[in-house]
Design an enzyme around this catalytic site. Structure first.
Site, PDB file in Angstrom:
ATOM      1  N   TRP A 100     -21.913 -57.205  12.618  1.00  0.00           N
ATOM      2  CA  TRP A 100     -20.730 -57.988  12.103  1.00  0.00           C
ATOM      3  C   TRP A 100     -19.428 -57.417  12.500  1.00  0.00           C
ATOM      4  O   TRP A 100     -18.630 -58.184  12.758  1.00  0.00           O
ATOM      5  CB  TRP A 100     -20.978 -57.769  10.320  1.00  0.00           C
ATOM      6  CG  TRP A 100     -22.205 -58.690  10.158  1.00  0.00           C
ATOM      7  CD1 TRP A 100     -23.385 -58.174   9.561  1.00  0.00           C
ATOM      8  CD2 TRP A 100     -22.450 -60.040  10.168  1.00  0.00           C
ATOM      9  NE1 TRP A 100     -24.203 -59.146   9.423  1.00  0.00           N
ATOM     10  CE2 TRP A 100     -23.582 -60.310   9.759  1.00  0.00           C
ATOM     11  CE3 TRP A 100     -21.491 -61.149  10.612  1.00  0.00           C
ATOM     12  CZ2 TRP A 100     -24.285 -61.423   9.544  1.00  0.00           C
ATOM     13  CZ3 TRP A 100     -22.267 -62.315  10.403  1.00  0.00           C
ATOM     14  CH2 TRP A 100     -23.497 -62.666  10.145  1.00  0.00           C
ATOM     15  N   ASP A 167     -13.133 -55.531   6.234  1.00  0.00           N
ATOM     16  CA  ASP A 167     -14.208 -56.544   5.925  1.00  0.00           C
ATOM     17  C   ASP A 167     -15.192 -55.740   4.952  1.00  0.00           C
ATOM     18  O   ASP A 167     -15.917 -54.581   5.292  1.00  0.00           O
ATOM     19  CB  ASP A 167     -15.121 -56.883   7.033  1.00  0.00           C
ATOM     20  CG  ASP A 167     -16.201 -57.754   6.592  1.00  0.00           C
ATOM     21  OD1 ASP A 167     -16.645 -57.975   5.391  1.00  0.00           O
ATOM     22  OD2 ASP A 167     -17.023 -58.432   7.727  1.00  0.00           O
ATOM     23  N   LYS A 191     -22.359 -61.046  -2.437  1.00  0.00           N
ATOM     24  CA  LYS A 191     -22.965 -60.016  -2.801  1.00  0.00           C
ATOM     25  C   LYS A 191     -22.634 -59.516  -4.222  1.00  0.00           C
ATOM     26  O   LYS A 191     -23.295 -59.859  -4.850  1.00  0.00           O
ATOM     27  CB  LYS A 191     -22.632 -58.762  -1.822  1.00  0.00           C
ATOM     28  CG  LYS A 191     -22.730 -59.473  -0.218  1.00  0.00           C
ATOM     29  CD  LYS A 191     -23.910 -59.324   0.421  1.00  0.00           C
ATOM     30  CE  LYS A 191     -23.727 -59.752   1.928  1.00  0.00           C
ATOM     31  NZ  LYS A 191     -24.814 -59.983   2.522  1.00  0.00           N
TER      32      LYS A 191
END
Lengths: 355, 355
Positions: A100, A167, A191
């Site tokens: 990511w 992030d 999440k």
């Protein structure tokens, strides 16, 4: 009862599911479903206001930061960050700690220049690089605080003289952070904040318009801030469920309490991984994530056998990501210590069965 | 029972709310909530596949078109359309039929050149311009098929030698269309498709990469098409509820059946507006929308009185948009003829009370 160790979208508290289910039938005694109310109704405006207030309170967001609820997940932020704060001709600095983090850099390259300051790709991202230099002439520095796939986490915020962008999709609201250490924090909600479909952005207001680029209004942070996250029709239900989840977190005692629980949960599982001769952790000890615990077997042929046992014991979503293999237990806020114990029990049962 | 005439997010069928509410507790007998399942689970992959199949079947989408489920609503499409299909230096042609059509053109101007071919702003958008010319040297022609605020609708697709792009946010799935007449159709889901948080795009595949611009991956249609709308974490719940709603529409008999119902509903309400001396429609008869019925009073002082009566009769969301004033009854697919009759009854009761 199922123990949901899925990496995300992931487990949320049962109470949240119950309230959300009820609101789909009748929201707040309006006689209407949460799915059919106007986003401009006073009832939903109250939801957005409370959700923002809870984020500010739980994370202790300082004055001068806007809290936004957007769409498109972290992937859209990979593009919006450089569009908003990387001027033409300038460069941005990125830390590469996994798939990511690397995607974030790759997408920024479509907008401007990118310098990758360090990478842990040499050892399949099983650690977080340290001792790298952040160039002071870059427009900003970007990193990923928790690497869901590899099970590593950055606990110490890098220091830099330039704006810091992070992030935090998979560890926001799981531990104490000092928001003032960052200039821009973003996180897909799915999440620890809520269900898929909404993205949290916490941005220092002096970053608005920093890139000087002409952007479609919807891709600029400022329009969303000015409109209180109502520039366009917001993802009503995802924001509503986030509010329920943030209320749950606050009622539990907030970040300080959940962080202690998360420390105990992670330690319990890592201890068993270290003790049990059949399993082995994949991340360097110093950088082990409290959210995603990655582990493998020394005898990979046995992995299918353990997965079968896990399934029998209602342990869901523990198959590891293909880039690491083995197992991954995602142990987000809503996962109880009881579920950790159920996994540890299964690991011990597996060991016993081999004696 | 409340009669929800809200403009959107709006009424969906009661059965859809019931099934959605149940799935928040236990999705498809998985023992997990629809809010905690992985978007990569086989159960959710089946949802995306069925949702796409239902869109293709109900709208009879021809071969060579992709059906995508994105985020950001029509507002994000205002930007993505020119980014994807307006080459540098080229111009796009826009028809201006209201606030949203005008915003679409304004956002496209941030990307490239725009020519507004005609506008009905001279009479507060109470009609749809006709007889305008579409320049054959433009990259595409854009229009809005239903103007939610003003209560006008474009029933005849403009003919052009260039690609035709349409914002169908508020009338898609309400009437028969020939998808082949368009090159790109987009629609925020929150009227007749589902709840807020998901955007439908139907795009002819030969438009992929048409602008030749370097774009962040997430802003190009092609990546979403290649990934089956799973390029990034999709808005799981909004897609799921859309599927339930499309199933409902199919079980009802599909577009042909709902279109007939919508014609009857609209006619019933417009007939009363014409008959009742206290009310007056605002849109030109030829261009009257079947989705949003806008009307005012000749004596505006009485409007508050009728709104109070409407509230008493559980008629929700009929206050007109501030740009038009008076009343707006949004009568989307899921609103029953019974609710139309309840509104007509209230209008007649109001008239009686004045005698």
């Amino acid at each position: 009862m199922k123990h949901n160790f899925g990496a995300g979208p992931c487990i949320l508290p049962k109470e949240v599911f119950q309230e959300a289910s009820q609101a789909v039938l009748d929201f707040d005694n309006t006689g209407l479903s949460i799915l059919e109310i106007s986003h401009r109704s006073k009832e939903f405006e109250a939801v957005v206001i409370e959700t923002e207030r809870l984020v500010r309170e739980l994370l202790n967001v300082p004055h001068g930061y806007s809290v936004l609820f957007l769409q498109g997940g972290a992937s859209q932020q990979f593009a919006m960050v450089p569009m908003n704060i990387l001027p033409e001709g300038a460069k941005a600095a990125y830390l590469d700690t996994g798939v990511w983090a690397s995607k974030a850099a790759k997408e920024a390259k479509k907008v401007g220049q990118v310098e990758v300051v360090a990478s842990s790709s040499d050892r399949n991202y099983c650690y977080v690089p340290k001792g790298y230099e952040i160039p002071s002439d870059a427009a900003y520095f970007h990193f990923t605080s928790n690497n869901t796939i590899y099970g590593t986490e950055v606990f110490e915020t890098p220091k830099a003289s330039i704006p810091i962008v992070v992030d935090m999709s998979s560890d926001i609201l799981s531990r104490n952070i000092n928001v003032a250490d960052y200039d821009l924090i973003y996180a897909g909600a799915q999440k620890n904040m809520g269900p898929a479909g909404v993205t949290l952005v916490i941005i220092k207001d002096d970053l608005f318009g920093k890139s000087g680029r002409t952007l479609p209004t919807i891709f600029g942070y400022e329009a969303h801030a000015k409109a209180g996250s109502m520039y366009n029709t917001p993802p009503v239900f995802s924001i509503y469920v986030s509010m329920l989840n943030l209320r749950w977190l606050k009622a539990k005692g907030g970040i300080a309490v959940i962080e202690q629980e998360n420390i105990v949960k992670a330690r319990t599982l890592y201890d068993e991984i270290e003790r049990n001769p059949y399993f082995r952790g994949t991340a360097d000890v110093a950088d082990r994530s409290r959210m995603n615990v990655t582990f493998v077997m020394d005898t990979p042929e046995l992995e299918a056998e353990f997965l079968a046992l896990a399934k029998e014991r209602n342990l869901i979503g523990i198959k590891g990501h293909r880039s690491v293999g083995g197992f991954r237990a995602s142990i987000y806020n809503a996962l109880s210590i009881g579920s950790i114990n159920a996994l540890v029990d299964a690991m011990q049962e597996f060991e016993e069965g081999k004696k």
